[in-house]
Every structure is written in C-alpha cells, then in structure tokens.
Design a protein around this motif. Structure first.
Motif, PDB file in Angstrom:
ATOM      1  N   LEU A  44      -5.127   4.798 -19.841  1.00  0.00           N
ATOM      2  CA  LEU A  44      -5.478   4.603 -21.253  1.00  0.00           C
ATOM      3  C   LEU A  44      -6.914   5.006 -21.560  1.00  0.00           C
ATOM      4  O   LEU A  44      -7.197   5.560 -22.637  1.00  0.00           O
ATOM      5  N   LEU A  45      -7.845   4.750 -20.635  1.00  0.00           N
ATOM      6  CA  LEU A  45      -9.260   4.956 -20.915  1.00  0.00           C
ATOM      7  C   LEU A  45      -9.834   6.227 -20.295  1.00  0.00           C
ATOM      8  O   LEU A  45     -10.818   6.772 -20.822  1.00  0.00           O
ATOM      9  N   LEU A  46      -9.246   6.686 -19.183  1.00  0.00           N
ATOM     10  CA  LEU A  46      -9.819   7.821 -18.462  1.00  0.00           C
ATOM     11  C   LEU A  46      -8.897   9.036 -18.417  1.00  0.00           C
ATOM     12  O   LEU A  46      -9.244  10.051 -17.801  1.00  0.00           O
ATOM     13  N   ASP A  47      -7.743   8.940 -19.034  1.00  0.00           N
ATOM     14  CA  ASP A  47      -6.776  10.045 -19.078  1.00  0.00           C
ATOM     15  C   ASP A  47      -6.333  10.499 -17.688  1.00  0.00           C
ATOM     16  O   ASP A  47      -6.032  11.678 -17.477  1.00  0.00           O
ATOM     17  N   GLU A  48      -6.307   9.576 -16.725  1.00  0.00           N
ATOM     18  CA  GLU A  48      -5.765   9.908 -15.418  1.00  0.00           C
ATOM     19  C   GLU A  48      -4.231   9.839 -15.466  1.00  0.00           C
ATOM     20  O   GLU A  48      -3.653   9.207 -16.350  1.00  0.00           O
ATOM     21  N   HIS A  49      -3.582  10.485 -14.502  1.00  0.00           N
ATOM     22  CA  HIS A  49      -2.125  10.561 -14.501  1.00  0.00           C
ATOM     23  C   HIS A  49      -1.560   9.819 -13.291  1.00  0.00           C
ATOM     24  O   HIS A  49      -2.123   9.859 -12.192  1.00  0.00           O
ATOM     25  N   LEU A  50      -0.439   9.139 -13.505  1.00  0.00           N
ATOM     26  CA  LEU A  50       0.223   8.393 -12.444  1.00  0.00           C
ATOM     27  C   LEU A  50       1.480   9.116 -11.989  1.00  0.00           C
ATOM     28  O   LEU A  50       2.065   9.896 -12.734  1.00  0.00           O
ATOM     29  N   THR A  51       1.893   8.825 -10.773  1.00  0.00           N
ATOM     30  CA  THR A  51       3.121   9.397 -10.236  1.00  0.00           C
ATOM     31  C   THR A  51       4.276   8.437 -10.467  1.00  0.00           C
ATOM     32  O   THR A  51       4.100   7.309 -10.947  1.00  0.00           O
ATOM     33  N   TRP A  52       5.472   8.872 -10.073  1.00  0.00           N
ATOM     34  CA  TRP A  52       6.662   8.050 -10.231  1.00  0.00           C
ATOM     35  C   TRP A  52       6.594   6.767  -9.410  1.00  0.00           C
ATOM     36  O   TRP A  52       7.312   5.791  -9.677  1.00  0.00           O
ATOM     37  N   ALA A  53       5.714   6.751  -8.385  1.00  0.00           N
ATOM     38  CA  ALA A  53       5.665   5.589  -7.483  1.00  0.00           C
ATOM     39  C   ALA A  53       5.030   4.371  -8.136  1.00  0.00           C
ATOM     40  O   ALA A  53       5.188   3.251  -7.625  1.00  0.00           O
ATOM     41  N   ALA A  54       4.306   4.544  -9.228  1.00  0.00           N
ATOM     42  CA  ALA A  54       3.602   3.409  -9.831  1.00  0.00           C
ATOM     43  C   ALA A  54       4.548   2.293 -10.279  1.00  0.00           C
ATOM     44  O   ALA A  54       4.326   1.118  -9.943  1.00  0.00           O
ATOM     45  N   PRO A  55       5.615   2.565 -11.035  1.00  0.00           N
ATOM     46  CA  PRO A  55       6.524   1.469 -11.417  1.00  0.00           C
ATOM     47  C   PRO A  55       7.175   0.796 -10.222  1.00  0.00           C
ATOM     48  O   PRO A  55       7.334  -0.429 -10.202  1.00  0.00           O
ATOM     49  N   ALA A  56       7.545   1.574  -9.210  1.00  0.00           N
ATOM     50  CA  ALA A  56       8.163   0.988  -8.022  1.00  0.00           C
ATOM     51  C   ALA A  56       7.180   0.079  -7.293  1.00  0.00           C
ATOM     52  O   ALA A  56       7.529  -1.032  -6.855  1.00  0.00           O
ATOM     53  N   ALA A  57       5.936   0.543  -7.147  1.00  0.00           N
ATOM     54  CA  ALA A  57       4.924  -0.286  -6.505  1.00  0.00           C
ATOM     55  C   ALA A  57       4.655  -1.546  -7.315  1.00  0.00           C
ATOM     56  O   ALA A  57       4.469  -2.635  -6.749  1.00  0.00           O
ATOM     57  N   ALA A  58       4.641  -1.417  -8.641  1.00  0.00           N
ATOM     58  CA  ALA A  58       4.398  -2.576  -9.494  1.00  0.00           C
ATOM     59  C   ALA A  58       5.475  -3.640  -9.296  1.00  0.00           C
ATOM     60  O   ALA A  58       5.177  -4.829  -9.143  1.00  0.00           O
ATOM     61  N   ALA A  59       6.728  -3.224  -9.268  1.00  0.00           N
ATOM     62  CA  ALA A  59       7.824  -4.175  -9.085  1.00  0.00           C
ATOM     63  C   ALA A  59       7.737  -4.859  -7.721  1.00  0.00           C
ATOM     64  O   ALA A  59       7.899  -6.084  -7.607  1.00  0.00           O
ATOM     65  N   ALA A  60       7.459  -4.078  -6.672  1.00  0.00           N
ATOM     66  CA  ALA A  60       7.382  -4.654  -5.330  1.00  0.00           C
ATOM     67  C   ALA A  60       6.228  -5.634  -5.214  1.00  0.00           C
ATOM     68  O   ALA A  60       6.362  -6.710  -4.608  1.00  0.00           O
ATOM     69  N   VAL A  61       5.091  -5.301  -5.793  1.00  0.00           N
ATOM     70  CA  VAL A  61       3.923  -6.167  -5.709  1.00  0.00           C
ATOM     71  C   VAL A  61       4.155  -7.462  -6.482  1.00  0.00           C
ATOM     72  O   VAL A  61       3.769  -8.550  -6.034  1.00  0.00           O
ATOM     73  N   LEU A  62       4.788  -7.387  -7.629  1.00  0.00           N
ATOM     74  CA  LEU A  62       5.067  -8.591  -8.404  1.00  0.00           C
ATOM     75  C   LEU A  62       5.992  -9.534  -7.644  1.00  0.00           C
ATOM     76  O   LEU A  62       5.831 -10.762  -7.697  1.00  0.00           O
ATOM     77  N   VAL A  63       6.957  -8.984  -6.925  1.00  0.00           N
ATOM     78  CA  VAL A  63       7.829  -9.816  -6.088  1.00  0.00           C
ATOM     79  C   VAL A  63       7.010 -10.515  -5.000  1.00  0.00           C
ATOM     80  O   VAL A  63       7.170 -11.718  -4.749  1.00  0.00           O
ATOM     81  N   CYS A  64       6.104  -9.785  -4.374  1.00  0.00           N
ATOM     82  CA  CYS A  64       5.263 -10.373  -3.323  1.00  0.00           C
ATOM     83  C   CYS A  64       4.377 -11.476  -3.885  1.00  0.00           C
ATOM     84  O   CYS A  64       4.173 -12.516  -3.237  1.00  0.00           O
ATOM     85  N   ILE A  65       3.849 -11.275  -5.080  1.00  0.00           N
ATOM     86  CA  ILE A  65       3.027 -12.312  -5.706  1.00  0.00           C
ATOM     87  C   ILE A  65       3.848 -13.574  -5.925  1.00  0.00           C
ATOM     88  O   ILE A  65       3.404 -14.697  -5.630  1.00  0.00           O
ATOM     89  N   GLY A  66       5.058 -13.406  -6.450  1.00  0.00           N
ATOM     90  CA  GLY A  66       5.910 -14.568  -6.678  1.00  0.00           C
ATOM     91  C   GLY A  66       6.205 -15.336  -5.401  1.00  0.00           C
ATOM     92  O   GLY A  66       6.183 -16.571  -5.385  1.00  0.00           O
ATOM     93  N   VAL A  67       6.471 -14.613  -4.309  1.00  0.00           N
ATOM     94  CA  VAL A  67       6.775 -15.270  -3.034  1.00  0.00           C
ATOM     95  C   VAL A  67       5.553 -16.022  -2.506  1.00  0.00           C
ATOM     96  O   VAL A  67       5.665 -17.168  -2.035  1.00  0.00           O
ATOM     97  N   THR A  68       4.366 -15.420  -2.585  1.00  0.00           N
ATOM     98  CA  THR A  68       3.171 -16.102  -2.080  1.00  0.00           C
ATOM     99  C   THR A  68       2.864 -17.355  -2.889  1.00  0.00           C
ATOM    100  O   THR A  68       2.455 -18.382  -2.332  1.00  0.00           O
ATOM    101  N   GLN A  69       3.067 -17.302  -4.210  1.00  0.00           N
ATOM    102  CA  GLN A  69       2.794 -18.478  -5.030  1.00  0.00           C
ATOM    103  C   GLN A  69       3.764 -19.610  -4.722  1.00  0.00           C
ATOM    104  O   GLN A  69       3.385 -20.776  -4.638  1.00  0.00           O
ATOM    105  N   ARG A  70       5.042 -19.278  -4.539  1.00  0.00           N
ATOM    106  CA  ARG A  70       6.036 -20.296  -4.207  1.00  0.00           C
ATOM    107  C   ARG A  70       5.796 -20.855  -2.811  1.00  0.00           C
ATOM    108  O   ARG A  70       5.929 -22.061  -2.571  1.00  0.00           O
ATOM    109  N   ALA A  71       5.423 -20.006  -1.872  1.00  0.00           N
ATOM    110  CA  ALA A  71       5.147 -20.474  -0.514  1.00  0.00           C
ATOM    111  C   ALA A  71       3.935 -21.398  -0.492  1.00  0.00           C
ATOM    112  O   ALA A  71       3.924 -22.409   0.215  1.00  0.00           O
ATOM    113  N   SER A  72       2.905 -21.079  -1.277  1.00  0.00           N
ATOM    114  CA  SER A  72       1.722 -21.933  -1.325  1.00  0.00           C
ATOM    115  C   SER A  72       2.049 -23.274  -1.953  1.00  0.00           C
ATOM    116  O   SER A  72       1.602 -24.322  -1.496  1.00  0.00           O
ATOM    117  N   THR A  73       2.857 -23.255  -3.021  1.00  0.00           N
ATOM    118  CA  THR A  73       3.226 -24.507  -3.672  1.00  0.00           C
ATOM    119  C   THR A  73       4.036 -25.389  -2.741  1.00  0.00           C
ATOM    120  O   THR A  73       3.835 -26.601  -2.665  1.00  0.00           O
TER     121      THR A  73
END
Length: 337
Positions: free
Chosen positions: A288-317
């Motif tokens: 948005l700010l620097l006009d850089e371009h992302l590859t197709w892997a960005a959405p896949a990485a985002a989904a995988a990372v969000l799953v990992c965040i959810g697991v770590t939060q539940r494990a800590s709780t």
C-alpha cells in the motif's frame, strides 16, 4: 455481662467474611487481564508492522545513522518530558541492568541493524526474516525465566517459524539477501530486549520501562544525531518527515508501551507469538505504501501463520490453567516477580 458478650460475638463474623470477599473476584479479574493484555500486545504488533515501511520512507531523505539517532532523540525527548511532568522517580537500582538490556536491544540495536539491512534488502524481505523474532523471544524468555511451555506450544512456534523461513527463501529466489546478517543479529538482540522488558513490566508500568530506557540513551543519541546530520546528506520531504515521526512516536515509544504492558499481562512467550502476524501486516503496508509486489505465497503463508498463532495461544492458556488449579491464588508462575 450480656452487654459485654454481645458486641464480641457480633464482631466475630466480620473478619471471616472479609477473606472470601478479597479472594473471590481474582479469577474473573485474571480473565479480563488476559483479554486486555492480548489486545494491548496486538496493538503493539500493529504499530511495529509499520516500522520497516516508515524506515524506508525515512531513508528517502536521511542517511541510516541520521534515521536511527533522530528517532532515538525524538522518542527520548517525549519519554523524558513525560517522566518529568509526572514526577516519576527513577527505578530501583536492581532494575537498571534489565533496563540497559532493553536499551541495547530495543532502543539502539534493533533499529540500527534493521536500518542498515534495509539499504540492500526490500521491506517485504526484511519483514519476513524478522518473523523469526517470536521464536527467539520465546526461547530467550524460557532460558531467562525458567518458564515451561507445552510441547504443542513449541511445535506450533517452530512451525510458524518454518513457514516464515520458507516464505523468505521463496521471496528472495532461493537465497538469502545481503542484509540478512544484520537482520539475524537484530533478531537475537531484540529478543533479549523484549524478554527483559516484559519481565520489568511486571514491576513497573510498561511506559516507564521504555521511557527510562530511552532516557538512558540520550547522552549517546543526542551527540550521535548531531554528528550524523552533519556527515550525511539531508533532503527532508513529506515521506522522510512522516517516516521519522512514526518511528519515534509510534514504533519507538507508544508501540512499546502497549507491547510491554501486554507482555506483563499474558506472559512474554505467549505475547511474542502474536508477532507471527507482524511480517504479514508489514507485507500489506509495503504494497500500500511502497508499491512493492507480493507473490502467490503470501496468502498461503498468512493462513498457515494464523493457524500457528491460534495453536500457541490455546496451548499457553491450557498451560496456565493447570498451575491456577493447583495454586489457590491462581497465579501464573511466569508472571510472578
């Protein structure tokens, strides 16, 4: 005789009633504190996600040393002024070693190394490499405080880090970039600053932790800024000014205030895993700010990372519930002074 005994028997139940009244509200308050702490830590992550784009803007009109020292002077002036107006007493002597680690890692080391890295690395690449920070912070905190986490927590944290590394390699075409040595050094020193700051935030307000760390750096940052501004070219424009102001007020002060407060509430390791989302937020800002371009892997990485965040939060709780059940006070061992 009856007049003497009645007041004593009437007064006896009062002390017994006062005990449960104090201990009863503790579990709900802890639950609210955990929710608020998570929100505060998430706000800190959101503020940090703009750091690299703001640095790129600052480098459009200033040299790297001017950007680093300039942000430190501005943030230190705001922090010092706030401490002076509120008449906050200096921390106890036993807290200063930890504050110096915060100053070396978060105030000076991380900004300097990442700014130097951004001279040769793109914002998106640097953001993804620094995505390893949650794992290094959790590991440092575990070694420093002796906190224990479940196997599921570490598996999820390692999985999130693996996704970040794979994405970084994919983004760079299969090889690490030239500025990665700076970035890996920034990871190690920033993890120490985060962990020590989160621990100190259990003894003093989070804004005072970063405030005193910034003030401690002023004797070096003020002459450093004067020297850098005379040695490096200065071409201030809207981007350079906006970037420098955000680095000083958003990333260096306000972001760390809510971040340390969140870590004090939910623990260093648990809060650190929220930063798995930071590289992905930075990627969005870089587009948005620097006009850089992302590859197709960005959405896949985002989904995988969000799953990992959810697991770590539940494990800590889940890990926090076990000691709370065994401890009548419901205290979290990681957050005890």
């Amino acid at each position: 005789m009856s007049d003497g005994t009645e007041p004593r028997t009437a007064a006896r139940p009062a002390p017994r009633a006062s005990g449960p009244a104090r201990s009863g509200p503790l579990p709900p308050a802890g639950h609210r504190g955990g929710l608020v702490g998570t929100v505060l830590a998430a706000l800190g992550v959101a503020a940090f996600s703009l750091t690299f784009p703001a640095t790129a803007w600052g480098l459009e009109g200033l040299g790297p040393w001017s950007v680093v020292t300039g942000r430190l002077v501005l943030a230190g002036a705001v922090a010092g002024g706030t401490l002076a107006v509120l008449r906050v007493r200096p921390p106890a002597r036993r807290h200063w070693p930890g504050l110096l680690v915060v100053a070396a890692g978060v105030v000076v080391g991380f900004p300097l190394l990442t700014t130097l890295a951004l001279r040769t690395s793109t914002t998106s690449h640097a953001a993804v490499v620094v995505g390893l920070l949650p794992l290094t912070t959790a590991a440092y905190a575990a070694m420093r405080t002796g906190a224990r986490h479940t196997r599921r927590f570490w598996v999820a944290a390692l999985a999130g880090a693996a996704v970040i590394v794979a994405f970084a390699v994919q983004q760079s075409g299969g090889a690490l970039a030239g500025g990665d040595l700076y970035l890996f050094g920034a990871l190690l020193i920033c993890a120490a600053g985060y962990a020590e700051g989160g621990k100190l935030a259990g003894h003093m307000p989070g804004w005072q932790v970063i405030g005193w760390a910034l003030v401690a750096c002023l004797p070096l940052s003020v002459p450093g800024a004067a020297l850098a501004l005379t040695a490096e070219p200065v071409h201030l424009g809207a981007h350079a000014v906006a970037g420098l102001l955000w680095l000083a007020l958003g990333s260096q002060f306000l972001g760390l205030v809510v971040w340390y407060r969140g870590m004090a509430a939910i623990g260093v390791a648990r809060a650190s895993q929220l930063q798995l989302a930071q590289p992905l937020l930075t990627l969005v800002w870089s587009v948005l700010l620097l006009d850089e371009h992302l590859t197709w892997a960005a959405p896949a990485a985002a989904a995988a990372v969000l799953v990992c965040i959810g697991v770590t939060q539940r494990a800590s709780t889940a890990a926090e519930r076990a000691p709370a059940a065994a401890d009548p006070a419901g205290a979290n061992p990681e957050e005890r002074p």
